[in-house]
Design a protein around this motif. Structure first.
Motif, PDB file in Angstrom:
ATOM      1  N   ALA A 163       0.816  -1.215   0.000  1.00  0.00           N
ATOM      2  CA  ALA A 163       0.000   0.000   0.000  1.00  0.00           C
ATOM      3  C   ALA A 163       0.851   1.266   0.000  1.00  0.00           C
ATOM      4  N   TRP A 164       1.880   1.317   0.854  1.00  0.00           N
ATOM      5  CA  TRP A 164       2.702   2.521   0.929  1.00  0.00           C
ATOM      6  C   TRP A 164       3.505   2.726  -0.358  1.00  0.00           C
ATOM      7  N   LEU A 165       4.063   1.648  -0.900  1.00  0.00           N
ATOM      8  CA  LEU A 165       4.793   1.770  -2.163  1.00  0.00           C
ATOM      9  C   LEU A 165       3.868   2.208  -3.299  1.00  0.00           C
ATOM     10  N   ALA A 166       2.662   1.697  -3.307  1.00  0.00           N
ATOM     11  CA  ALA A 166       1.708   2.079  -4.345  1.00  0.00           C
ATOM     12  C   ALA A 166       1.371   3.561  -4.251  1.00  0.00           C
ATOM     13  N   ILE A 200      -3.948   0.272  -2.045  1.00  0.00           N
ATOM     14  CA  ILE A 200      -3.809   1.466  -1.209  1.00  0.00           C
ATOM     15  C   ILE A 200      -4.925   1.553  -0.182  1.00  0.00           C
ATOM     16  N   ILE A 201      -6.120   1.177  -0.574  1.00  0.00           N
ATOM     17  CA  ILE A 201      -7.296   1.330   0.287  1.00  0.00           C
ATOM     18  C   ILE A 201      -7.252   0.415   1.515  1.00  0.00           C
ATOM     19  N   LYS A 202      -6.351  -0.533   1.548  1.00  0.00           N
ATOM     20  CA  LYS A 202      -6.263  -1.474   2.674  1.00  0.00           C
ATOM     21  C   LYS A 202      -5.522  -0.904   3.878  1.00  0.00           C
ATOM     22  N   ASP A 203      -4.848   0.220   3.717  1.00  0.00           N
ATOM     23  CA  ASP A 203      -4.007   0.782   4.781  1.00  0.00           C
ATOM     24  C   ASP A 203      -4.444   2.218   5.072  1.00  0.00           C
ATOM     25  N   ALA A 218      -4.000   5.343   2.489  1.00  0.00           N
ATOM     26  CA  ALA A 218      -5.254   5.870   1.953  1.00  0.00           C
ATOM     27  C   ALA A 218      -5.395   7.360   2.255  1.00  0.00           C
ATOM     28  N   TYR A 219      -5.013   7.765   3.465  1.00  0.00           N
ATOM     29  CA  TYR A 219      -5.069   9.187   3.817  1.00  0.00           C
ATOM     30  C   TYR A 219      -4.165  10.006   2.913  1.00  0.00           C
ATOM     31  N   TYR A 220      -2.913   9.594   2.804  1.00  0.00           N
ATOM     32  CA  TYR A 220      -1.967  10.363   1.983  1.00  0.00           C
ATOM     33  C   TYR A 220      -2.364  10.357   0.509  1.00  0.00           C
ATOM     34  N   TYR A 221      -2.904   9.257   0.030  1.00  0.00           N
ATOM     35  CA  TYR A 221      -3.362   9.175  -1.360  1.00  0.00           C
ATOM     36  C   TYR A 221      -4.501  10.167  -1.595  1.00  0.00           C
TER      37      TYR A 221
END
Length: 94
Positions: free
Chosen positions: A15-18, A37-40, A44-47
């Protein structure tokens, strides 16, 4: 390090790498990686904040599981109260 394509494939499983790949290389939404990304909550916040640059309703249930990121999402993305997450935010000892 590998090619840009190889880095993208590796990022799809983390998730973080994505998120960082979408932020650093694509400069826009990366729909194929959003399921990762949506799993973390952090990713998800930073995205939502830095890539979407606005609310990401599909990720809000995940973001609100973490008091810290729920607070920051309300403050920096929603820019106001987030009633659905207030009970979670109140659990943060800070």
């Amino acid at each position: 390090m590998g090619s840009k394509r190889e880095r993208a494939i590796r990022a799809m499983n983390n998730a973080w790498l994505a998120y960082t790949y979408a932020y650093d290389y694509d400069y826009g939404r990366w729909c194929q990686a959003e399921l990762t990304i949506i799993k973390d909550p952090k990713s998800a916040y930073y995205y939502a904040k830095n890539v979407i640059k606005g609310r990401w309703p599909e990720a809000e249930n995940i973001i609100m599981t973490d008091p810290c990121y729920a607070y920051h999402y309300a403050r920096c993305v929603i820019k106001g109260r987030w009633c659905q997450a207030e009970l979670t935010i109140m659990k943060d000892p800070w």
